[in-house]
Write a protein that holds these residues in place. Structure first.
Motif, short mmCIF file in Angstrom:
data_model
loop_
_atom_site.label_atom_id
_atom_site.label_comp_id
_atom_site.label_asym_id
_atom_site.label_seq_id
_atom_site.Cartn_x
_atom_site.Cartn_y
_atom_site.Cartn_z
N UNK A 28 35.39 53.07 45.85
CA UNK A 28 34.60 52.39 46.97
C UNK A 28 35.11 50.97 47.02
N UNK A 29 35.47 50.43 45.91
CA UNK A 29 35.98 49.09 46.00
C UNK A 29 36.87 48.69 46.80
N UNK A 30 37.78 49.71 47.11
CA UNK A 30 38.93 49.52 48.09
C UNK A 30 38.58 49.21 49.46
N UNK A 31 37.35 49.72 50.01
CA UNK A 31 36.78 49.37 51.22
C UNK A 31 36.48 47.90 51.43
N UNK A 32 36.07 47.19 50.57
CA UNK A 32 35.66 45.70 50.80
C UNK A 32 36.29 45.06 49.38
N UNK A 33 37.59 45.00 49.32
CA UNK A 33 38.09 44.12 48.01
C UNK A 33 37.46 42.83 48.08
N UNK A 34 37.60 42.16 49.10
CA UNK A 34 37.20 40.70 49.01
C UNK A 34 35.78 40.64 48.47
N UNK A 35 34.79 41.22 48.84
CA UNK A 35 33.23 41.16 48.33
C UNK A 35 33.29 41.78 46.86
N UNK A 36 34.07 42.57 46.56
CA UNK A 36 34.05 43.13 45.12
C UNK A 36 34.63 42.03 44.04
N UNK A 37 35.82 41.20 44.74
CA UNK A 37 36.25 40.31 44.04
C UNK A 37 35.16 39.23 43.68
N UNK A 38 34.50 38.85 44.50
CA UNK A 38 33.28 38.06 44.01
C UNK A 38 32.50 38.64 43.21
N UNK A 39 32.31 39.87 43.37
CA UNK A 39 31.50 40.67 42.18
C UNK A 39 31.79 40.54 40.72
N UNK A 40 33.39 40.66 40.87
CA UNK A 40 34.02 40.32 39.40
C UNK A 40 33.98 39.07 39.01
N UNK A 41 34.06 38.18 39.94
CA UNK A 41 33.86 36.75 39.30
C UNK A 41 32.34 36.35 39.03
N UNK A 42 31.44 37.06 39.54
CA UNK A 42 30.11 36.94 39.20
C UNK A 42 29.95 37.47 37.69
N UNK A 43 30.25 38.52 37.56
CA UNK A 43 30.50 39.43 36.19
C UNK A 43 30.93 38.53 35.08
N UNK A 218 39.49 44.55 33.19
CA UNK A 218 38.90 43.82 34.39
C UNK A 218 40.08 43.17 34.95
N UNK A 219 41.12 42.55 34.31
CA UNK A 219 42.05 41.64 34.83
C UNK A 219 43.21 42.53 35.44
N UNK A 220 43.39 43.84 35.10
CA UNK A 220 44.21 44.66 35.90
C UNK A 220 43.38 45.07 37.39
N UNK A 221 42.10 45.30 37.30
CA UNK A 221 41.22 45.92 38.41
C UNK A 221 41.43 44.52 39.24
N UNK A 222 41.16 43.51 38.89
CA UNK A 222 41.27 42.15 39.83
C UNK A 222 42.39 42.19 40.46
N UNK A 223 43.77 42.23 39.71
CA UNK A 223 45.13 42.02 40.18
C UNK A 223 45.18 43.12 41.26
N UNK A 224 44.80 44.41 41.13
CA UNK A 224 44.84 45.40 42.11
C UNK A 224 44.24 45.09 43.35
N UNK A 225 42.95 44.46 43.39
CA UNK A 225 42.29 44.14 44.38
C UNK A 225 42.96 42.96 45.23
N UNK A 226 43.56 41.96 44.42
CA UNK A 226 44.36 40.81 45.28
C UNK A 226 45.35 41.48 45.67
N UNK A 227 46.02 42.40 45.31
CA UNK A 227 47.32 43.16 45.96
C UNK A 227 46.91 43.66 47.21
N UNK A 228 45.72 44.34 47.23
CA UNK A 228 45.42 45.03 48.50
C UNK A 228 44.95 43.88 49.61
N UNK A 229 44.27 42.91 49.01
CA UNK A 229 43.90 41.70 49.98
C UNK A 229 45.17 41.09 50.63
#
Length: 314
Positions: A28-43, A218-229
């Motif tokens: 489901x993170x692919x639906x809102x990558x920007x918001x999930x990236x904020x969540x990753x930063x908080x984590x 974590x690093x890989x998941x964030x990098x993938x979301x950045x590519x989707x953005x």
């Protein structure tokens, strides 16, 4: 102080291990990558605070029943030892050292990345020629685009004060003009949104914890979301199928591994999930976006409440 130590320890363990493992596998993170990236930063931020805070609370436990009071008592003591025995002084040093290590690794990672990209830009300028602007010149502005002779199809950018977008001759021969145009737009999206700065703390976090599996995940998941953005921004006003076709061509050709370390490359990471997402874009979700931002607030304030609640209860 035992509840504070235990609470912070549990938070740190959860945020370093199980929580990233679950979130990195969620679709489901692919639906809102920007918001999930904020969540990753908080984590990441909360995990560091909780880990250091747990050690600090254990170190100051003899001074008071809550961390705020213990910190105040240590300051009032007016001495380096603060009335602590050898064991608790060791723990205090460990807590200070942990916070210092995390800050130092952030600085070191920033310096390394900047130096590496500076060297790569120098090398690119030596072995490349200016981008000929044969494909949609209006979209090839804003960065020093360069063309490199290489049989593999690749496109990547080198962020920094003097950024570069690099295209290989292999990409020119493999991709259609509109596909190459979409790939260029993807790279300019990375530069426009400064995705390198977003990725930097996660690289530092991984290095600080010596490449633990959780931090690498974590690093890989964030990098993938950045590519989707970057994919989403590149496809504004453009057919998403075009970029999907470009990525698919590169994947079929096996033309990966060309981009240098430190670059952001449209043709290197998570091609299949990105192609699938481009061909069948998930519907944005206001509820998921709201929940992600709310979860980020809860997560990043969790260590704070572990500090404060014992004081309130007392």
């Amino acid at each position: 102080m035992l509840p504070t130590v235990a609470g912070l320890g549990v938070v740190a363990v959860l945020l370093i291990g199980p929580v990233p493992a679950v979130l990195s596998r969620a679709h489901w993170v692919q639906r809102e990558p920007r918001a999930v990236l904020v969540l990753w930063q908080a984590l990441g931020l909360a995990a560091g605070l909780a880990a250091g805070g747990a050690v600090l609370a254990a170190a100051l436990a003899p001074l008071a029943g809550s961390l705020p009071r213990a910190l105040a008592a240590y300051v009032r003591a007016g001495a380096l030892t603060g009335g602590l025995d050898v064991l608790h002084l060791f723990l205090l040093g460990a807590a200070v050292g942990l916070f210092g290590w995390l800050l130092a690794m952030t600085g070191v990672s920033s310096w390394r990345a900047g130096r590496m990209r500076s060297r790569q830009r120098e090398l690119v300028d030596l072995v490349s020629t200016p981008w000929p602007n044969r494909v949609s010149p209006a979209r090839a502005t804003g960065a020093g685009a360069r063309l490199i002779e290489h049989p593999a199809a690749a496109a990547y950018c080198l962020p920094g004060p003097s950024s570069r977008v690099v295209i290989t001759t292999g990409a020119l021969s493999l991709l259609e003009p509109d596909e190459l145009d979409a790939v260029l737009a993807h790279e300019h999206a990375h530069l426009a949104e400064r995705h390198d700065l977003l990725l930097l703390p996660f690289a530092a976090w991984s290095e600080a914890l010596f490449g633990l599996a959780g931090t690498q995940r974590t690093r890989l998941a964030v990098a993938q979301l950045v590519e989707m953005l970057a994919d989403d921004r590149a496809c504004l006003g453009r057919d998403r199928n075009v970029l999907a076709a470009a990525l698919a061509r590169v994947g079929v050709a096996g033309a990966t591994g060309v981009a240098p370390t430190g670059s952001l490359a449209s043709t290197e990471l998570a091609l299949l999930p990105r192609v699938q997402r481009l061909l069948a874009p998930p519907a944005p979700s206001l509820s998921l976006r709201t929940l992600s931002y709310a979860a980020a607030v809860v997560v990043v304030t969790a260590p704070f409440w572990a500090f404060v609640l014992p004081l309130v209860v007392a």
